[in-house]
Design an enzyme around this catalytic site. Structure first.
Site, mmCIF file in Angstrom:
data_model
loop_
_atom_site.group_PDB
_atom_site.id
_atom_site.type_symbol
_atom_site.label_atom_id
_atom_site.label_comp_id
_atom_site.label_asym_id
_atom_site.label_seq_id
_atom_site.Cartn_x
_atom_site.Cartn_y
_atom_site.Cartn_z
ATOM 1 N N ASP A 192 0.981 -1.031 -0.125
ATOM 2 C CA ASP A 192 -0.003 -0.020 -0.118
ATOM 3 C C ASP A 192 0.873 1.217 0.106
ATOM 4 O OD1 ASP A 192 -2.463 -1.496 0.169
ATOM 5 O OD2 ASP A 192 -2.747 -0.944 2.345
ATOM 6 N N ILE A 409 -10.648 -8.117 5.824
ATOM 7 C CA ILE A 409 -11.857 -7.812 6.392
ATOM 8 C C ILE A 409 -12.842 -9.161 6.426
ATOM 9 C CG2 ILE A 409 -13.900 -6.349 6.013
ATOM 10 C CD1 ILE A 409 -12.255 -4.262 4.861
HETATM 11 P P1 FAD Z 1 -10.089 -1.974 13.618
HETATM 12 O O1 FAD Z 1 -10.634 -1.740 12.299
HETATM 13 O O2 FAD Z 1 -8.578 -1.189 13.916
HETATM 14 O O3 FAD Z 1 -11.051 -1.488 14.543
HETATM 15 C C1 FAD Z 1 -10.995 -1.057 15.895
HETATM 16 C C2 FAD Z 1 -11.848 0.229 16.324
HETATM 17 O O4 FAD Z 1 -11.746 0.435 17.815
HETATM 18 C C3 FAD Z 1 -11.209 1.409 15.674
HETATM 19 O O5 FAD Z 1 -12.349 2.245 15.218
HETATM 20 C C4 FAD Z 1 -10.885 2.155 16.940
HETATM 21 O O6 FAD Z 1 -10.842 3.520 16.662
HETATM 22 C C5 FAD Z 1 -11.513 1.712 18.259
HETATM 23 N N1 FAD Z 1 -10.938 1.699 19.492
HETATM 24 C C6 FAD Z 1 -9.665 1.391 19.860
HETATM 25 N N2 FAD Z 1 -9.179 1.419 20.998
HETATM 26 C C7 FAD Z 1 -10.730 2.052 21.638
HETATM 27 C C8 FAD Z 1 -10.947 2.394 22.862
HETATM 28 N N3 FAD Z 1 -10.204 2.305 23.947
HETATM 29 N N4 FAD Z 1 -12.291 2.483 23.050
HETATM 30 C C9 FAD Z 1 -13.246 2.767 21.905
HETATM 31 N N5 FAD Z 1 -12.937 2.417 20.896
HETATM 32 C C10 FAD Z 1 -11.752 1.900 20.321
HETATM 33 N N6 FAD Z 1 -8.596 -5.805 4.608
HETATM 34 C C11 FAD Z 1 -8.974 -5.888 3.742
HETATM 35 O O7 FAD Z 1 -9.766 -6.848 3.446
HETATM 36 N N7 FAD Z 1 -8.667 -5.114 2.306
HETATM 37 C C12 FAD Z 1 -7.936 -3.905 2.365
HETATM 38 O O8 FAD Z 1 -7.680 -3.257 1.483
HETATM 39 C C13 FAD Z 1 -7.407 -3.726 3.568
HETATM 40 N N8 FAD Z 1 -6.378 -2.552 3.974
HETATM 41 C C14 FAD Z 1 -5.802 -2.533 5.163
HETATM 42 C C15 FAD Z 1 -4.882 -1.451 5.302
HETATM 43 C C16 FAD Z 1 -4.177 -1.037 6.493
HETATM 44 C C17 FAD Z 1 -2.862 -0.120 6.436
HETATM 45 C C18 FAD Z 1 -4.483 -2.146 7.396
HETATM 46 C C19 FAD Z 1 -3.704 -1.885 8.867
HETATM 47 C C20 FAD Z 1 -5.364 -3.251 7.391
HETATM 48 C C21 FAD Z 1 -5.847 -3.360 6.056
HETATM 49 N N9 FAD Z 1 -6.894 -4.306 5.987
HETATM 50 C C22 FAD Z 1 -7.675 -4.630 4.703
HETATM 51 C C23 FAD Z 1 -7.178 -5.292 7.345
HETATM 52 C C24 FAD Z 1 -8.364 -4.874 7.913
HETATM 53 O O9 FAD Z 1 -8.426 -3.486 8.108
HETATM 54 C C25 FAD Z 1 -8.816 -5.510 9.376
HETATM 55 O O10 FAD Z 1 -8.791 -6.805 8.981
HETATM 56 C C26 FAD Z 1 -9.609 -5.084 10.079
HETATM 57 O O11 FAD Z 1 -9.899 -3.680 10.032
HETATM 58 C C27 FAD Z 1 -9.507 -5.544 11.569
HETATM 59 O O12 FAD Z 1 -10.965 -5.090 12.210
HETATM 60 P P2 FAD Z 1 -10.880 -4.582 13.826
HETATM 61 O O13 FAD Z 1 -12.384 -4.206 14.076
HETATM 62 O O14 FAD Z 1 -10.424 -5.896 14.528
HETATM 63 O O15 FAD Z 1 -10.008 -3.596 13.932
HETATM 64 P P1 NAP Z 2 2.046 -8.479 7.697
HETATM 65 O O1 NAP Z 2 1.252 -9.013 6.565
HETATM 66 O O2 NAP Z 2 2.108 -9.438 9.027
HETATM 67 O O3 NAP Z 2 3.506 -8.368 7.088
HETATM 68 C C1 NAP Z 2 4.462 -7.990 8.027
HETATM 69 C C2 NAP Z 2 5.718 -8.003 7.240
HETATM 70 O O4 NAP Z 2 6.835 -7.524 8.204
HETATM 71 C C3 NAP Z 2 6.302 -9.376 6.688
HETATM 72 O O5 NAP Z 2 6.860 -9.452 5.733
HETATM 73 C C4 NAP Z 2 7.178 -9.728 8.106
HETATM 74 O O6 NAP Z 2 7.996 -10.848 7.688
HETATM 75 C C5 NAP Z 2 7.811 -8.527 8.512
HETATM 76 N N1 NAP Z 2 8.374 -8.437 9.557
HETATM 77 C C6 NAP Z 2 7.658 -8.865 10.998
HETATM 78 N N2 NAP Z 2 8.537 -8.241 12.042
HETATM 79 C C7 NAP Z 2 9.752 -8.219 11.462
HETATM 80 C C8 NAP Z 2 11.018 -7.790 12.042
HETATM 81 N N3 NAP Z 2 11.191 -7.541 13.263
HETATM 82 N N4 NAP Z 2 12.102 -7.435 11.164
HETATM 83 C C9 NAP Z 2 11.804 -7.429 9.812
HETATM 84 N N5 NAP Z 2 10.682 -7.746 9.196
HETATM 85 C C10 NAP Z 2 9.541 -8.032 9.902
HETATM 86 O O7 NAP Z 2 1.406 -7.183 8.373
HETATM 87 P P2 NAP Z 2 0.902 -5.936 7.395
HETATM 88 O O8 NAP Z 2 1.502 -5.710 6.136
HETATM 89 O O9 NAP Z 2 0.925 -4.698 8.532
HETATM 90 O O10 NAP Z 2 -0.774 -6.494 7.439
HETATM 91 C C11 NAP Z 2 -1.499 -6.621 8.292
HETATM 92 C C12 NAP Z 2 -2.853 -7.386 7.740
HETATM 93 O O11 NAP Z 2 -3.773 -6.643 6.927
HETATM 94 C C13 NAP Z 2 -2.332 -8.710 6.759
HETATM 95 O O12 NAP Z 2 -3.008 -9.559 7.078
HETATM 96 C C14 NAP Z 2 -2.806 -7.736 5.549
HETATM 97 O O13 NAP Z 2 -3.123 -8.896 4.531
HETATM 98 C C15 NAP Z 2 -3.943 -7.063 5.635
HETATM 99 N N6 NAP Z 2 -3.984 -6.026 4.586
HETATM 100 C C16 NAP Z 2 -4.656 -6.334 3.430
HETATM 101 C C17 NAP Z 2 -4.633 -5.719 2.668
HETATM 102 C C18 NAP Z 2 -5.343 -5.811 1.210
HETATM 103 O O14 NAP Z 2 -6.020 -6.896 1.098
HETATM 104 N N7 NAP Z 2 -5.202 -4.982 0.241
HETATM 105 C C19 NAP Z 2 -4.077 -4.260 2.458
HETATM 106 C C20 NAP Z 2 -3.373 -3.890 3.861
HETATM 107 C C21 NAP Z 2 -3.382 -5.033 4.802
HETATM 108 P P3 NAP Z 2 8.089 -12.300 8.451
HETATM 109 O O15 NAP Z 2 7.138 -13.076 7.572
HETATM 110 O O16 NAP Z 2 9.473 -12.707 8.117
HETATM 111 O O17 NAP Z 2 7.589 -12.004 9.694
#
Ligand code: FAD
Ligand code: NAP
Length: 494
Positions: A192, A409
């Protein structure tokens, strides 16, 4: 701490009930909290996918339960709003389903309430029959290497928050004057970030990217991005769709070291299916001569990206004056074991990669919410069995705080449905004690009022949404996000 409210003991006599609290309007008229068989009062902490999918399942499969969603930000949807990349609008369509859930007569959204600060988990436990902790993984994992805090080093979490308009990150203002950027980590978040750094501006300006980020990216000098992994091509953490998108990114070409991929073709047949397809694409893109059209396209590109394998970061190198990052020192690694579980071990060799812009994209991390809620710090999760928090009857968890910060998600949806199912089973079996009625949101609102916290309702959010969408329309974006909490609250102030 504010004085205890009478609701904790006898709800009908609460002196504050009946007051015209703007935020009580969706509590649902006519629901008796003191009927013979009390209505299950359930609350969910966090309004990301886990919170909403848990609420959806509970509301769908229990005809009376009331489900209140507490969220620390004034706006809902968690990482769907603040994580998912701006150029992936289709992923954000889940918001439509979440909105249906929030509009249910039996669901209340209470935004702008931080559980653990504005209200404690223990207070929620007194007001509700059950609590589902779905508060995600908001912190970042740290590399724990020297130089990690030098200017020029950014965590993926902060950078993603910045371009997605997360209020906490609005002043990040990353320095994009370096021609080369290094991203440590090879997951989807790393991709991303690479895409955001390299995408042509005309693609980004049609998205909901935060305006200051768009402006900074328009001035960016970044031309080359390296994604560095401590393991090999068979262990990359990103997925095929995202890799394909990167390979085809307009104006950008991939650079490969063919030696990284030699021999992989021979073992493809033994790989599990998703890994096989991903590796096939990597091998094809790295080793096959591109067709004529693609060769011309690649030749015309002005930006590039590459994968660097078997390199583990050991230090961020300071510039001569020591004031900022000027590179990263990598330990060359080899693998012990094979497949997904192979472990990287240092060979003793090191390599320096000069660059002024470094992102640490090694994953997110959950934090404990209350001393009274069990938490496993090493794994960063709440210990649970099928979503039932171990040793804490009435407490449940779902999403990233339940299973760790991985999974898309749909993974989070399945996991949240499982947790909701456990809760429903406990209601049915009597494991969840319903013998006393609980006041639910009305009581918590009283407490919040006493503490000067004004929750944002879902219809309040819809006002913010309308303003953002209208502002976006003016500039050809789906929305122009409001970047600070105060402005959001002013829009809904009564
Ligand atoms: P979150 O989405 O983080 O929701 C947690 C919520 O809790 C937040 O709104 C937060 O503000 C709230 N919260 C935290 N602490 C408190 C508190 N103390 N009191 C009240 N509220 C609180 N998945 C896909 O399928 N497609 C994608 O393109 C994709 N892109 C991603 C990009 C990034 C950068 C990341 C990090 C993840 C992405 N994912 C994607 C994965 C997806 O976002 C996660 O699987 C999902 O959001 C996890 O859901 P969650 O509800 O556990 O956490
Ligand atoms: P991730 O998928 O767990 O990837 C983390 C990366 O960091 C891996 O390559 C890992 O390598 C490396 N890493 C971890 N600890 C390290 C260390 N100490 N030193 C060096 N490298 C290290 O995590 P993420 O990219 O944050 O994504 C989080 C989740 O959100 C994933 O499930 C991802 O698929 C999802 N997500 C989905 C989308 C989408 O669907 N488009 C977009 C964004 C995020 P190792 O494998 O060797 O540990």
């Amino acid at each position: 701490m504010a004085p205890r409210c009478s609701w904790m003991w006898r709800l009908p006599r609460c002196p504050l009930l009946g007051r015209n609290l703007s935020t009580t309007r969706r509590l649902g008229a006519g629901r008796s909290l003191s009927s013979k068989s009390p209505t299950p009062q359930i609350c969910v902490v966090g309004s990301g996918p886990a919170g909403f999918y848990t609420a959806q399942h509970l509301l769908k499969h229990h005809s009376e339960a009331i489900v209140d969603i507490y969220e620390k930000l004034p706006v809902p949807f968690g990482l769907v709003r603040f994580g998912v990349a701006p150029d992936h609008p289709e992923v954000k369509n889940v918001i439509n389903t979440f909105t249906q859930t929030a509009r249910s007569e039996r669901c209340n959204f209470l935004g702008n309430v931080t559980v653990g600060r504005d209200v404690t988990v223990e207070e929620l436990q007194r007001a509700y029959h059950a609590i589902v902790l779905s508060y995600g993984a908001e912190d970042k994992k740290e590399l724990g290497i020297p130089g990690e805090k030098l200017p020029g080093v950014y965590s993926a979490r902060d950078f993603v928050g910045w371009y997605n308009g997360l209020p906490d990150n609005r002043y990040l203002s990353p320095d994009l004057s370096s021609e080369t950027a290094v991203i440590l980590g090879q997951g989807n978040v790393a991709l991303d970030i690479a895409r955001m750094l390299l995408s042509p501006l005309e693609l980004l300006e049609k998205t909901d990217v935060a305006q200051p980020a768009l402006e900074a990216l328009s001035q960016s000098r970044v031309k080359k991005v390296w994604l560095v992994g401590r393991r090999g091509p068979l262990q990359v953490a990103f997925t095929i769709k995202e890799l394909r998108e990167m390979i085809n990114l307009p104006g950008t070409r991939p650079i490969y070291d063919p030696s990284d991929f030699q021999g992989l073709g021979d073992i493809l047949k033994d790989l599990p299916r998703p890994r096989k397809r991903l590796t096939e694409l990597l091998v094809k893109s790295a080793l096959e001569e591109p067709g004529e059209k693609e060769a011309v396209r690649r030749a015309q590109c002005t930006r590039e990206w590459g994968l660097r394998f078997f390199r583990s970061p050991i230090a961020v190198l300071p510039s001569e004056d020591g004031k900022r990052a000027s590179g990263v020192r990598l330990s060359v690694t080899r693998l012990e074991g094979s497949g997904e579980s192979a472990v990287s071990v240092p060979t003793g060799e090191t390599e320096d990669m000069p660059c002024g812009l470094i992102f640490s994209s090694i994953g997110y991390r959950s934090v404990p919410i209350s001393p009274g809620v069990p938490f496993l710090p090493r794994q960063g999760i709440i210990p649970n069995s099928m979503g039932r928090v171990l040793g804490a009857p009435g407490l449940y968890c779902s999403g990233w705080v339940k299973r760790g910060p991985t999974g898309v998600i749909t993974t989070t949806m399945t996991d949240s449905f499982d947790t909701a199912q456990s809760l429903l089973e406990d209601l049915k079996s009597g494991a969840l004690n319903l013998s006393n009625s609980r006041p639910g949101a009305s009581a918590i609102r009283e407490l919040l009022l006493l503490r000067g916290v004004d929750p944002v309702s879902f219809s309040d959010w819809e006002k913010i949404d309308a303003v953002e969408t209208a502002q976006g329309l003016k500039v050809g974006k789906p929305r122009e996000k409001i970047l600070n909490t105060e402005e959001m609250l002013q829009l809904v102030s009564r």
